[in-house]
Scaffold this active site. Structure first.
Site, PDB file in Angstrom:
ATOM      1  N   THR A  85     -11.604   6.102  20.926  1.00 35.91           N
ATOM      2  CA  THR A  85     -10.595   6.164  21.971  1.00 35.91           C
ATOM      3  C   THR A  85     -10.054   7.589  22.010  1.00 35.91           C
ATOM      4  O   THR A  85     -10.060   8.295  21.012  1.00 35.91           O
ATOM      5  CB  THR A  85      -9.436   5.162  21.736  1.00 35.91           C
ATOM      6  OG1 THR A  85      -8.897   5.342  20.433  1.00 35.91           O
ATOM      7  CG2 THR A  85      -9.915   3.731  21.903  1.00 35.91           C
ATOM      8  N   ASP A  86      -9.594   7.983  23.188  1.00 38.49           N
ATOM      9  CA  ASP A  86      -9.095   9.342  23.399  1.00 38.49           C
ATOM     10  C   ASP A  86      -7.622   9.459  23.025  1.00 38.49           C
ATOM     11  O   ASP A  86      -6.963   8.472  22.686  1.00 38.49           O
ATOM     12  CB  ASP A  86      -9.272   9.734  24.866  1.00 38.49           C
ATOM     13  CG  ASP A  86     -10.733   9.873  25.260  1.00 38.49           C
ATOM     14  OD1 ASP A  86     -11.554  10.200  24.382  1.00 38.49           O
ATOM     15  OD2 ASP A  86     -11.048   9.650  26.440  1.00 38.49           O
ATOM     16  N   LYS A  87      -7.119  10.652  23.164  1.00 37.24           N
ATOM     17  CA  LYS A  87      -5.717  10.947  22.876  1.00 37.24           C
ATOM     18  C   LYS A  87      -4.814  10.019  23.691  1.00 37.24           C
ATOM     19  O   LYS A  87      -5.010   9.846  24.894  1.00 37.24           O
ATOM     20  CB  LYS A  87      -5.421  12.401  23.240  1.00 37.24           C
ATOM     21  CG  LYS A  87      -3.997  12.818  22.984  1.00 37.24           C
ATOM     22  CD  LYS A  87      -3.790  14.274  23.319  1.00 37.24           C
ATOM     23  CE  LYS A  87      -2.359  14.665  23.018  1.00 37.24           C
ATOM     24  NZ  LYS A  87      -2.129  16.086  23.275  1.00 37.24           N
ATOM     25  N   GLY A  88      -3.857   9.396  22.999  1.00 38.70           N
ATOM     26  CA  GLY A  88      -2.864   8.568  23.664  1.00 38.70           C
ATOM     27  C   GLY A  88      -3.318   7.172  24.046  1.00 38.70           C
ATOM     28  O   GLY A  88      -2.552   6.408  24.623  1.00 38.70           O
ATOM     29  N   VAL A  89      -4.559   6.797  23.747  1.00 38.11           N
ATOM     30  CA  VAL A  89      -5.097   5.491  24.142  1.00 38.11           C
ATOM     31  C   VAL A  89      -4.829   4.470  23.037  1.00 38.11           C
ATOM     32  O   VAL A  89      -4.923   4.764  21.861  1.00 38.11           O
ATOM     33  CB  VAL A  89      -6.610   5.592  24.439  1.00 38.11           C
ATOM     34  CG1 VAL A  89      -7.218   4.228  24.716  1.00 38.11           C
ATOM     35  CG2 VAL A  89      -6.844   6.543  25.611  1.00 38.11           C
TER      36      VAL A  89
END
Length: 145
Positions: free
Chosen positions: A64-68
């Protein structure tokens, strides 16, 4: 006495708001690094294997990416699982990351390749659908969208 090392699926959930994603990246805060540190301190990873994730065969189902956030993601690793490992590790984790449980798996298990599917949901505030930022946000107005 140390618990024997076993390959397990690790069920995790997290709020990614304060993280730079799931995957370990040098110099940034990641979910995996938090999990790894907590599992080590809780006795699931030996000191000699605490240097790098690949020493315990760490794999993930999906990044998952940043903030997800993730309500359920699966990683796998060879851990020394004892009866209170999840509970002990969760006490060491901040409130945004939780180990939901472990399941013993065969040595050939790879969560990315053996995943039956992935489900993604994207959430945005209802105000994103209004042209006027000051629009009436009553339930009646929302029902008209």
């Amino acid at each position: 006495k140390k618990a024997p090392k076993r390959k397990v699926a690790i069920f995790v959930a997290y709020n990614g708001k304060d993280f730079s994603g799931l995957q370990v990246n040098p110099g940034v805060k990641s979910i995996e690094q938090e999990l790894f540190n907590a599992l080590h301190k809780a006795g699931g990873i030996s000191d000699q294997n605490a240097e790098r994730l690949n020493k315990i065969g760490w794999k993930r189902c999906a990044r998952t990416d940043k903030g997800v956030h993730a309500l359920g993601n699966i990683c796998s690793a060879k851990l020394m699982v004892h009866d209170t490992l999840a509970e002990d590790a969760n006490k060491l984790l901040g409130p945004d990351v939780r180990i939901l449980g472990f399941q013993r798996v065969p040595g050939s298990f790879n969560p990315k390749d053996m995943c039956g599917g992935r489900r993604y949901e994207y959430v945005c505030p209802a105000s994103a659908f209004f042209r006027d930022a000051d629009a009436d946000m009553t339930p009646e107005a929302l029902a008209q969208l």
